[in-house]
Design a protein around this motif. Sequence first.
Motif, PDB file in Angstrom:
ATOM      1  N   CYS A 176       0.818  -1.210   0.000  1.00 45.40           N
ATOM      2  CA  CYS A 176       0.000   0.000   0.000  1.00 45.40           C
ATOM      3  C   CYS A 176       0.852   1.259   0.000  1.00 45.40           C
ATOM      4  CB  CYS A 176      -0.931   0.010   1.220  1.00 45.40           C
ATOM      5  SG  CYS A 176      -2.289  -1.159   1.081  1.00 45.40           S
ATOM      6  N   ASN A 184      -9.620   9.348  -6.730  1.00 44.26           N
ATOM      7  CA  ASN A 184      -9.234   8.377  -5.710  1.00 44.26           C
ATOM      8  C   ASN A 184      -8.175   7.430  -6.260  1.00 44.26           C
ATOM      9  OD1 ASN A 184     -10.082   5.338  -4.536  1.00 44.26           O
ATOM     10  ND2 ASN A 184      -9.851   6.941  -2.997  1.00 44.26           N
ATOM     11  N   TRP A 196      -5.954   4.053  -5.875  1.00 43.90           N
ATOM     12  CA  TRP A 196      -6.169   2.773  -5.214  1.00 43.90           C
ATOM     13  C   TRP A 196      -5.398   1.666  -5.932  1.00 43.90           C
ATOM     14  CZ3 TRP A 196      -8.767  -1.286  -7.830  1.00 43.90           C
ATOM     15  CH2 TRP A 196      -9.288  -0.935  -9.086  1.00 43.90           C
ATOM     16  N   CYS A 198      -4.301  -3.387  -1.852  1.00 43.94           N
ATOM     17  CA  CYS A 198      -4.379  -2.430  -0.738  1.00 43.94           C
ATOM     18  C   CYS A 198      -5.629  -2.719   0.089  1.00 43.94           C
ATOM     19  CB  CYS A 198      -4.409  -1.011  -1.309  1.00 43.94           C
ATOM     20  SG  CYS A 198      -4.804   0.273  -0.122  1.00 43.94           S
ATOM     21  N   CYS A 209      -8.146   0.061   0.651  1.00 42.57           N
ATOM     22  CA  CYS A 209      -8.894   0.383  -0.567  1.00 42.57           C
ATOM     23  C   CYS A 209     -10.125  -0.505  -0.681  1.00 42.57           C
ATOM     24  CB  CYS A 209      -8.003   0.186  -1.794  1.00 42.57           C
ATOM     25  SG  CYS A 209      -6.497   1.182  -1.820  1.00 42.57           S
ATOM     26  N   MET A 235     -13.778   1.431  -1.159  1.00 40.61           N
ATOM     27  CA  MET A 235     -14.416   1.536  -2.473  1.00 40.61           C
ATOM     28  C   MET A 235     -15.941   1.422  -2.441  1.00 40.61           C
ATOM     29  SD  MET A 235     -11.413  -0.407  -4.614  1.00 40.61           S
ATOM     30  CE  MET A 235     -12.175  -0.399  -6.233  1.00 40.61           C
ATOM     31  N   ASN A 258      -6.066   3.534 -10.741  1.00 40.13           N
ATOM     32  CA  ASN A 258      -5.461   2.283 -10.280  1.00 40.13           C
ATOM     33  C   ASN A 258      -3.950   2.470 -10.350  1.00 40.13           C
ATOM     34  OD1 ASN A 258      -4.895  -0.970 -11.495  1.00 40.13           O
ATOM     35  ND2 ASN A 258      -5.627  -0.535  -9.456  1.00 40.13           N
ATOM     36  N   LEU A 261      -1.322   4.405  -0.249  1.00 44.29           N
ATOM     37  CA  LEU A 261      -2.676   4.173  -0.741  1.00 44.29           C
ATOM     38  C   LEU A 261      -3.608   3.722   0.374  1.00 44.29           C
ATOM     39  CD1 LEU A 261      -1.817   2.254  -4.034  1.00 44.29           C
ATOM     40  CD2 LEU A 261      -2.506   4.637  -3.817  1.00 44.29           C
ATOM     41  N   PRO A 262      -4.885   4.098   0.244  1.00 46.20           N
ATOM     42  CA  PRO A 262      -5.481   4.972  -0.769  1.00 46.20           C
ATOM     43  C   PRO A 262      -5.298   6.440  -0.404  1.00 46.20           C
ATOM     44  CG  PRO A 262      -7.190   4.220   0.731  1.00 46.20           C
ATOM     45  CD  PRO A 262      -5.912   3.546   1.161  1.00 46.20           C
TER      46      PRO A 262
END
Length: 212
Positions: free
Chosen positions: A22, A93, A95, A99, A102, A106, A126, A167-168
């Motif tokens: 991440c 966003n 992601w 992760c 994430c 989502m 992404n 991330l995120p």
Amino acid sequence: MRRRLVALFVALVAAGVLLTGCDSVAPAFACKVDPTTPDLIKDREAAGIADCTPADWSVGDGAAAQLPDVALDCLGGAKGAALSDIHGPAVINFWASNCAPCRKEMPALQKFYEKYGDQISVIGVNYLDTYPGAAIDLARMTGVTYPSLADGCGDLQDTGAALGAGLPFFLFVHEDGTISKPHAGGITSPAEVVALVNENLGLDLTAARAAS
């Protein structure tokens, strides 16, 4: 001794994979990622995920985002775009499929998109994800239908753009095209996204919704 050294090497490699899961760190190998294959396009379409269509990324008369004009592929789409094609106001966003935060975030962002997508654009990126098939699977499993660009090899890292440390994370695009500072993600409800929009863009989406 040789077996111990081999075991140590394997352990270090495995630890490195976990640590970068991440983190916004570009892959250390020669990166070749193609998120635009015919099979991936079919998977995206079957999942009901929107294509990357810059003409749809402006719900008002906002200015183009002051972000890098770097061509990015579309996750499961034949034609890509650049972040500079996004017009404010917008929520971006970042992601990846590996992760864990994430995965939790989502579904909440999707609910926000369903309720407020006519007031503010929502686009995913992404990011640093070398498994586009897994990314589309995650989007499908979490019910995501908003589009995502793809930067599997970290091209944005070479642009000097202000990006999140891990991330995120979110970027918020003002109506005049200026960009907020990166904001750490990890939200769990659409109300949190509404609050972040208010905090970063000064937009009261709930009041606008009630007045419409």
